[in-house]
Design an enzyme around this catalytic site. Structure first.
Site, mmCIF file in Angstrom:
data_model
loop_
_atom_site.group_PDB
_atom_site.id
_atom_site.type_symbol
_atom_site.label_atom_id
_atom_site.label_comp_id
_atom_site.label_asym_id
_atom_site.label_seq_id
_atom_site.Cartn_x
_atom_site.Cartn_y
_atom_site.Cartn_z
ATOM 1 N N LYS A 36 0.637 -1.232 -0.041
ATOM 2 C CA LYS A 36 0.171 0.005 -0.002
ATOM 3 C C LYS A 36 0.978 1.198 0.015
ATOM 4 O O LYS A 36 1.365 1.613 0.961
ATOM 5 C CB LYS A 36 -0.712 0.235 1.273
ATOM 6 C CG LYS A 36 -1.858 1.102 0.982
ATOM 7 C CD LYS A 36 -2.611 1.887 2.335
ATOM 8 C CE LYS A 36 -1.847 2.759 2.778
ATOM 9 N NZ LYS A 36 -1.606 4.064 1.864
ATOM 10 N N SER A 82 5.197 7.724 9.945
ATOM 11 C CA SER A 82 5.411 8.234 11.466
ATOM 12 C C SER A 82 5.117 7.762 12.694
ATOM 13 O O SER A 82 4.443 6.563 12.541
ATOM 14 C CB SER A 82 4.126 9.202 11.345
ATOM 15 O OG SER A 82 3.028 8.832 11.613
ATOM 16 N N GLU A 122 9.423 1.234 10.856
ATOM 17 C CA GLU A 122 10.609 2.132 10.758
ATOM 18 C C GLU A 122 9.985 3.509 10.967
ATOM 19 O O GLU A 122 9.019 4.049 10.168
ATOM 20 C CB GLU A 122 11.149 1.718 9.351
ATOM 21 C CG GLU A 122 11.602 0.616 8.961
ATOM 22 C CD GLU A 122 13.007 0.304 9.780
ATOM 23 O OE1 GLU A 122 13.444 1.073 10.552
ATOM 24 O OE2 GLU A 122 13.482 -0.755 9.533
ATOM 25 N N CYS A 151 14.075 10.254 7.380
ATOM 26 C CA CYS A 151 14.049 9.841 8.731
ATOM 27 C C CYS A 151 15.131 9.946 9.451
ATOM 28 O O CYS A 151 15.136 10.162 10.830
ATOM 29 C CB CYS A 151 13.246 8.719 8.685
ATOM 30 S SG CYS A 151 14.277 7.269 7.704
ATOM 31 N N GLU A 209 10.296 16.008 15.788
ATOM 32 C CA GLU A 209 10.785 15.969 14.263
ATOM 33 C C GLU A 209 9.933 16.926 13.422
ATOM 34 O O GLU A 209 8.713 16.881 13.539
ATOM 35 C CB GLU A 209 10.148 14.337 13.969
ATOM 36 C CG GLU A 209 10.534 14.109 12.503
ATOM 37 C CD GLU A 209 10.289 12.705 12.013
ATOM 38 O OE1 GLU A 209 8.991 12.319 12.009
ATOM 39 O OE2 GLU A 209 11.214 12.149 11.415
HETATM 40 P P1 NAD Z 1 2.354 8.303 7.736
HETATM 41 O O1 NAD Z 1 2.724 7.652 9.083
HETATM 42 O O2 NAD Z 1 1.241 9.205 7.928
HETATM 43 O O3 NAD Z 1 1.911 7.532 6.626
HETATM 44 C C1 NAD Z 1 2.713 6.446 6.134
HETATM 45 C C2 NAD Z 1 1.938 5.290 5.413
HETATM 46 O O4 NAD Z 1 1.007 4.603 6.172
HETATM 47 C C3 NAD Z 1 1.091 5.922 4.305
HETATM 48 O O5 NAD Z 1 0.834 5.092 3.494
HETATM 49 C C4 NAD Z 1 -0.190 6.191 5.116
HETATM 50 O O6 NAD Z 1 -1.427 5.979 4.236
HETATM 51 C C5 NAD Z 1 -0.048 4.821 5.993
HETATM 52 N N1 NAD Z 1 -0.977 4.737 7.159
HETATM 53 C C6 NAD Z 1 -1.296 5.837 8.125
HETATM 54 N N2 NAD Z 1 -1.891 5.550 8.969
HETATM 55 C C7 NAD Z 1 -2.162 4.406 8.997
HETATM 56 C C8 NAD Z 1 -2.617 3.363 9.932
HETATM 57 N N3 NAD Z 1 -3.401 3.724 11.238
HETATM 58 N N4 NAD Z 1 -2.687 2.077 9.491
HETATM 59 C C9 NAD Z 1 -2.367 1.571 8.459
HETATM 60 N N5 NAD Z 1 -1.693 2.584 7.432
HETATM 61 C C10 NAD Z 1 -1.527 3.768 7.742
HETATM 62 O O7 NAD Z 1 3.627 9.016 7.425
HETATM 63 P P2 NAD Z 1 4.073 9.875 6.305
HETATM 64 O O8 NAD Z 1 3.762 11.221 6.937
HETATM 65 O O9 NAD Z 1 3.592 9.468 4.988
HETATM 66 O O10 NAD Z 1 5.784 9.874 6.420
HETATM 67 C C11 NAD Z 1 6.638 10.750 7.157
HETATM 68 C C12 NAD Z 1 6.940 10.100 8.450
HETATM 69 O O11 NAD Z 1 7.681 8.851 8.109
HETATM 70 C C13 NAD Z 1 7.753 10.674 9.071
HETATM 71 O O12 NAD Z 1 7.786 10.936 10.517
HETATM 72 C C14 NAD Z 1 9.366 9.948 8.991
HETATM 73 O O13 NAD Z 1 10.060 10.118 9.874
HETATM 74 C C15 NAD Z 1 8.837 8.706 8.867
HETATM 75 N N6 NAD Z 1 9.704 7.782 8.208
HETATM 76 C C16 NAD Z 1 10.428 6.973 8.576
HETATM 77 C C17 NAD Z 1 11.471 6.117 8.068
HETATM 78 C C18 NAD Z 1 12.278 5.212 8.631
HETATM 79 O O14 NAD Z 1 12.708 4.328 8.015
HETATM 80 N N7 NAD Z 1 12.099 4.967 10.050
HETATM 81 C C19 NAD Z 1 11.609 6.104 6.581
HETATM 82 C C20 NAD Z 1 11.059 7.382 6.034
HETATM 83 C C21 NAD Z 1 10.022 8.007 6.901
#
Ligand code: NAD
Length: 480
Positions: free
Chosen positions: A179, A232, A253, A287, A385
């Site tokens: 997804k 996140s 992650e 991240c 962050e």
């Molecule tokens: P997000 O958590 O809003 O969304 C990430 C993905 O999860 C999207 O595909 C979203 O549609 C889906 N999603 C959101 N809530 C969900 C739920 N309850 N159940 C299932 N799926 C869900 O994050 P974002 O805003 O897209 O990305 C930015 C964040 O990602 C930042 O906090 C960053 O630090 C983190 N990040 C971490 C890493 C790592 O490897 N640690 C890498 C890249 C980004």
């Protein structure tokens, strides 16, 4: 619109979604729609998961030897390689990533990572015989694929973060439902098209599109055996609650707020050159970035000046131009969030040393690379962050103080040490509470585990450890 993906990839076929709806992807470069993709309904997730379950038992997948499976996945890598350049552009137009970074990570990186795992899995024995410790026979230890994997990815590095999950999962013989993030949904269809051309059996790879609702439905689906999530910390917590209740294995992650510890013997030109990537990569939307720069009190002003000069000297502009260092941030919402943090910084009494506003452009969600000096370690801009091109310089008294500030964080994902004495840097790196640390540079290594501690995540991706996470171990006891 240039990109149109009107059908989902489910069970090896391009199929209309049950929702009849689509989502539009808007480019952050000029704020115009660039593509549409069909939107999955929950019943499409049902179809994707049941196709993935069925594929676990298809002879053309399940009966392959490890070598045959690796050969097939090498063909998938070949197909991905054929349009690496176009796939890199697709990431850039969706999320504003500078094209040099896209070519390296999203174009070539995706291919290289898949090939790393196809080579690695050939060396892993699927069955071992061990003499029993009590001497009363033999035990056969088997590695068996975990099953159906749900892979949920964010928008910042959409293709390579998908491949972090997909490559080891497929190498282990799992099947996958991906997804993507709504902001960067389009590239997932190119991945599916490459898998299709390579002849991956039906159901081995499936794509469902949508937002958190579809993600939640997939995570809790009874047909899923394991969840791999990057995103996140807030979403990661929700997902791990569901997986905890279901006793479903999950890797997370999540976010970070890593520290760059600048020692008193650090070479400033090396620091400045290194920070351009280790603290600002992908417009600050990475991240693991070291966004808290810890400077010895005696060198604080000098470090602020150097980092401010770096930020002010970066070329901000069209990310498709190879000379651009900093492109736009992914969305209007993200820019508003970043600007709210910049305002917090201005209000906190910290010294604005560079940036702080928008560059002089008519369109696009741009933010100037911004540096604050004299930041208190307790300020919100030093603890939360931001996920944009905003750096904070925090003074410290001595090395113990620096390590304690670095570790005083809810996160633990990355970090860097800057010093002319690599042995000393390594020593301090050992004391930093984090999943990864770089000395005088920072770059992930496909061959080594990547992931966080504390609120930065659970489990590891990459390296042999990232492959091991897709096997269940079974011991069969033989009396002889
Ligand atoms: P997000 O958590 O809003 O969304 C990430 C993905 O999860 C999207 O595909 C979203 O549609 C889906 N999603 C959101 N809530 C969900 C739920 N309850 N159940 C299932 N799926 C869900 O994050 P974002 O805003 O897209 O990305 C930015 C964040 O990602 C930042 O906090 C960053 O630090 C983190 N990040 C971490 C890493 C790592 O490897 N640690 C890498 C890249 C980004």
């Amino acid at each position: 619109m240039k990109y149109r993906y009107e059908q989902l990839y489910l069970g090896g076929e391009w199929r209309n979604s049950a929702s009849g709806q689509s989502l539009t992807v808007v480019s952050p470069i000029d704020e115009t729609p660039i593509g549409v993709a069909t939107l999955a309904a929950p019943s499409d997730v049902d179809s994707a998961v049941s196709a993935a379950r069925a594929a676990l038992h298809l002879p053309e997948w399940a009966a392959l030897s490890t070598g045959e499976r690796a050969d097939l996945l090498d063909r998938f890598a070949d197909e991905l390689e054929k349009n690496s350049t176009e796939r890199a552009v697709l990431t850039t137009v969706q999320n504003g990533m500078p094209i040099g970074v896209s070519n390296w990570a999203e174009g070539d990186g995706v291919v290289g990572l898949l090939r790393y795992y196809t080579a690695l899995v050939r060396t892993v024995p699927m069955e071992e015989r061990r003499p029993r410790v009590d001497g009363m026979g033999t035990t056969v230890v088997r590695r068996e694929r975990v099953g159906v994997v749900a892979a949920i990815v964010p928008w910042n590095f959409p293709q390579i973060l998908t491949m972090f999950k997909l490559a080891p999962a497929l190498a282990a013989g799992c099947t996958v439902v991906i997804k993507p993030s709504p902001e960067t949904t389009l590239d997932a269809f190119e991945l599916a098209a490459a898998a299709d051309r390579a002849g991956l059996p039906p159901g081995v790879l499936n794509i469902v599109t949508g937002g958190p609702d579809i993600g939640e439905y997939l995570v809790a689906h009874p047909g899923v055996d394991k969840v791999c999530f990057t995103g996140s910390t807030a979403s990661g917590r929700k997902i791990s609650e569901v997986c905890g209740r279901l006793l479903r294995p999950v890797t997370l992650e999540l976010g970070g707020k890593s520290a760059a510890i600048v020692l008193d013997d650090a070479d400033l030109p090396t620091l400045v050159q290194g920070l351009a990537t280790s603290s600002l990569l992908n417009n600050g939307q990475t991240c693991f970035l070291s966004t808290r720069i810890l400077a010895p009190q005696a060198r604080h002003d000098e470090v602020v000046e150097a980092v401010a000069a770096l930020a002010a000297g970066l070329t901000v502009g069209d990310p498709l131009d190879p000379d651009t260092h900093v492109g736009p941030v992914v969305s209007q919402r993200q820019r508003e969030r970043i600007e709210a943090y910049i305002q917090l910084g201005k209000d906190s009494g910290a010294v604005l040393a560079a940036g702080g506003g928008r560059p002089d452009r008519d369109e696009g969600w741009f933010v100037q690379p911004t540096v604050f000096g004299g930041v208190s370690k307790d300020a919100r801009i030093a603890r939360e962050e931001i996920f944009g091109p905003v750096l904070t310089v925090i003074p410290y008294r001595d090395v113990n103080d620096a390590v304690s500030i670095a570790n005083d964080s809810e996160y633990g994902l990355g970090g860097t040490i800057w010093t002319s004495d690599v042995a000393k840097g390594l020593d301090i790196a050992r004391r930093v509470e984090s999943g990864t640390v770089g000395v005088n540079f920072y770059n992930l290594d496909y061959g080594a585990p990547f992931g966080g501690i504390k609120a930065s995540g659970l489990g590891r991706e990459l390296g042999p450890e990232g492959l091991a996470a897709f096997f269940n171990l079974k011991s069969i006891f033989l009396a002889e």
